[in-house]
Design a protein around this motif. Structure first.
Motif, mmCIF file in Angstrom:
data_model
loop_
_atom_site.group_PDB
_atom_site.id
_atom_site.type_symbol
_atom_site.label_atom_id
_atom_site.label_comp_id
_atom_site.label_asym_id
_atom_site.label_seq_id
_atom_site.Cartn_x
_atom_site.Cartn_y
_atom_site.Cartn_z
ATOM 1 N N HIS A 153 0.833 -1.204 0.000
ATOM 2 C CA HIS A 153 0.000 0.000 0.000
ATOM 3 C C HIS A 153 0.870 1.257 0.000
ATOM 4 C CE1 HIS A 153 -3.557 -2.462 1.067
ATOM 5 N NE2 HIS A 153 -2.674 -3.171 1.748
ATOM 6 N N PHE A 154 0.691 2.103 -1.008
ATOM 7 C CA PHE A 154 1.380 3.387 -1.074
ATOM 8 C C PHE A 154 0.340 4.491 -0.835
ATOM 9 C CE2 PHE A 154 3.581 0.432 -3.933
ATOM 10 C CZ PHE A 154 4.849 0.437 -3.384
ATOM 11 N N ARG A 155 0.010 4.731 0.426
ATOM 12 C CA ARG A 155 -1.106 5.610 0.751
ATOM 13 C C ARG A 155 -0.680 6.797 1.612
ATOM 14 N NH1 ARG A 155 -4.663 4.069 -3.105
ATOM 15 N NH2 ARG A 155 -5.187 1.844 -2.957
ATOM 16 N N GLY A 156 0.488 7.327 1.344
ATOM 17 C CA GLY A 156 1.006 8.402 2.179
ATOM 18 C C GLY A 156 0.138 9.647 2.219
ATOM 19 N N LEU A 157 -0.395 10.044 1.079
ATOM 20 C CA LEU A 157 -1.223 11.244 1.050
ATOM 21 C C LEU A 157 -2.510 11.027 1.841
ATOM 22 C CD1 LEU A 157 -1.415 14.121 0.034
ATOM 23 C CD2 LEU A 157 -2.485 13.270 -2.067
ATOM 24 N N ARG A 158 -3.081 9.851 1.722
ATOM 25 C CA ARG A 158 -4.278 9.545 2.501
ATOM 26 C C ARG A 158 -3.961 9.546 4.005
ATOM 27 N NH1 ARG A 158 -8.178 5.020 -0.335
ATOM 28 N NH2 ARG A 158 -7.882 5.652 -2.513
ATOM 29 N N ILE A 159 -2.789 9.047 4.359
ATOM 30 C CA ILE A 159 -2.390 9.041 5.770
ATOM 31 C C ILE A 159 -2.331 10.465 6.298
ATOM 32 C CG2 ILE A 159 -0.461 8.601 7.349
ATOM 33 C CD1 ILE A 159 0.173 6.100 5.691
ATOM 34 N N TYR A 160 -1.679 11.337 5.538
ATOM 35 C CA TYR A 160 -1.556 12.728 5.970
ATOM 36 C C TYR A 160 -2.926 13.366 6.161
ATOM 37 C CZ TYR A 160 -0.541 17.706 5.814
ATOM 38 O OH TYR A 160 -0.502 19.039 6.097
ATOM 39 N N GLU A 161 -3.789 13.206 5.176
ATOM 40 C CA GLU A 161 -5.120 13.813 5.243
ATOM 41 C C GLU A 161 -5.927 13.252 6.414
ATOM 42 O OE1 GLU A 161 -5.842 14.800 0.500
ATOM 43 O OE2 GLU A 161 -6.511 12.881 1.327
ATOM 44 N N ALA A 162 -5.853 11.931 6.624
ATOM 45 C CA ALA A 162 -6.641 11.308 7.684
ATOM 46 C C ALA A 162 -6.129 11.701 9.066
ATOM 47 C CB ALA A 162 -6.611 9.786 7.526
ATOM 48 N N VAL A 163 -4.811 11.813 9.208
ATOM 49 C CA VAL A 163 -4.250 12.235 10.497
ATOM 50 C C VAL A 163 -4.678 13.667 10.807
ATOM 51 C CG1 VAL A 163 -2.105 12.829 11.708
ATOM 52 C CG2 VAL A 163 -2.301 10.650 10.506
ATOM 53 N N ILE A 164 -4.605 14.546 9.809
ATOM 54 C CA ILE A 164 -5.027 15.931 10.028
ATOM 55 C C ILE A 164 -6.505 15.981 10.398
ATOM 56 C CG2 ILE A 164 -5.380 18.176 8.942
ATOM 57 C CD1 ILE A 164 -2.494 17.621 9.653
ATOM 58 N N ASP A 165 -7.333 15.190 9.728
ATOM 59 C CA ASP A 165 -8.757 15.149 10.063
ATOM 60 C C ASP A 165 -8.962 14.730 11.513
ATOM 61 O OD1 ASP A 165 -9.709 16.000 7.632
ATOM 62 O OD2 ASP A 165 -10.010 13.983 6.828
ATOM 63 N N GLU A 166 -8.215 13.730 11.956
ATOM 64 C CA GLU A 166 -8.359 13.259 13.333
ATOM 65 C C GLU A 166 -7.875 14.306 14.331
ATOM 66 O OE1 GLU A 166 -8.085 9.035 14.087
ATOM 67 O OE2 GLU A 166 -6.570 9.422 15.630
ATOM 68 N N LEU A 167 -6.799 15.005 13.986
ATOM 69 C CA LEU A 167 -6.292 16.064 14.866
ATOM 70 C C LEU A 167 -7.271 17.234 14.943
ATOM 71 C CD1 LEU A 167 -2.511 16.108 13.875
ATOM 72 C CD2 LEU A 167 -3.538 15.112 15.938
ATOM 73 N N MET A 168 -7.996 17.464 13.857
ATOM 74 C CA MET A 168 -9.015 18.514 13.887
ATOM 75 C C MET A 168 -10.014 18.240 14.996
ATOM 76 S SD MET A 168 -8.542 20.820 11.434
ATOM 77 C CE MET A 168 -10.114 21.443 10.882
ATOM 78 N N GLU A 169 -10.388 16.977 15.151
ATOM 79 C CA GLU A 169 -11.345 16.590 16.191
ATOM 80 C C GLU A 169 -10.740 16.703 17.581
ATOM 81 O OE1 GLU A 169 -12.516 12.667 15.169
ATOM 82 O OE2 GLU A 169 -13.491 13.248 13.286
ATOM 83 N N LYS A 170 -9.410 16.752 17.643
ATOM 84 C CA LYS A 170 -8.725 16.817 18.938
ATOM 85 C C LYS A 170 -8.250 18.229 19.273
ATOM 86 C CE LYS A 170 -7.336 11.971 18.954
ATOM 87 N NZ LYS A 170 -6.250 10.993 19.180
ATOM 88 N N GLY A 171 -8.726 19.227 18.521
ATOM 89 C CA GLY A 171 -8.422 20.604 18.866
ATOM 90 C C GLY A 171 -7.722 21.414 17.806
ATOM 91 N N LEU A 172 -7.235 20.785 16.752
ATOM 92 C CA LEU A 172 -6.530 21.530 15.713
ATOM 93 C C LEU A 172 -7.444 22.556 15.042
ATOM 94 C CD1 LEU A 172 -3.958 21.975 14.013
ATOM 95 C CD2 LEU A 172 -4.716 20.094 12.532
#
Length: 222
Positions: A153-172
């Protein structure tokens, strides 16, 4: 005689009332606890996975005081795997699987340190260390097949986007300033949107003006 002399020296030190005594008798401070690894929620459903298909991870240390609404997001660097064979091998290491990731120590890590004297600018910010496990520095969105038939799996861009989305829910989402730290040596400038200031999702979705900066602290090559 040597034993007796040593005993007398110990007694003298114990009875000494000057500033040296507390330093001799006090225990050294224990190191800070390592920052726990958080695995990305719903990673498989989002297709945001490491080379081996395991969920990616990050380490989050909450900010405080004047830094409670400031965020430092560090994207871990790492060599690209340039062939199917190398990428397949990476699946058995921390560079391709979260199965090998452990809690990490921020103390002594430069801008991630929480010591105000060592890190006066960012010590009390929310600090995030995003682990690298996609083989292409958060820039890919594809899949391949190893020689044994298994999927890579070469999903680096999806990883970045999903991590940012999750951090948004945590206060970002409430951030007033964000520093995106890219300690990488590849030429990101031509083939990724990570350096686009408007790309950080908290900018368009935030209700207030957000100052976003990028920091690259290693050489860039073509």
């Amino acid at each position: 005689m040597a034993v007796a002399a040593a005993a007398v020296l110990v007694l003298l030190l114990l009875s000494f009332s000057g500033p040296l005594c507390p330093r001799l008798l006090s225990a050294s401070p224990s190191p800070p606890e390592p920052v726990a690894l958080t695995l990305l929620a719903c990673a498989t459903e989002k297709g945001a996975v490491c080379l081996d298909g395991t969920p990616p991870g990050y380490h989050l240390q909450r900010g405080s005081g004047s830094g409670s609404r400031s965020w430092l997001i560090h994207l871990e660097g790492g060599a690209w795997c340039s062939t199917v064979e190398r990428c397949s091998d990476h699946r058995m290491t921390v560079l391709g699987s979260s199965d090998f990731m452990k809690p990490m120590q921020f103390a002594g890590s430069g801008i991630l340190d929480s010591d105000q004297h060592l890190n006066p600018d960012f010590y009390n910010w929310n600090k995030v260390y995003v682990r690298y496990c996609d083989g292409a520095s958060f820039s890919g969105d594809a899949k391949g097949r190893a020689q044994d038939g298994s999927i890579i799996h070469f999903r680096g861009l999806r990883i970045y986007e999903a991590v940012i989305d999750e951090l948004m829910e945590k206060g970002l989402v409430n951030a007033t300033q964000v520093l995106l730290h890219l300690p990488i040596s590849h030429n990101f400038l031509k083939d990724t949107s990570l350096l686009d200031f408007a790309y950080l999702p908290c900018v368009p979705r935030s209700r207030q003006r957000v100052l976003v900066k990028h920091l690259i602290d290693r050489r860039v090559f073509a």
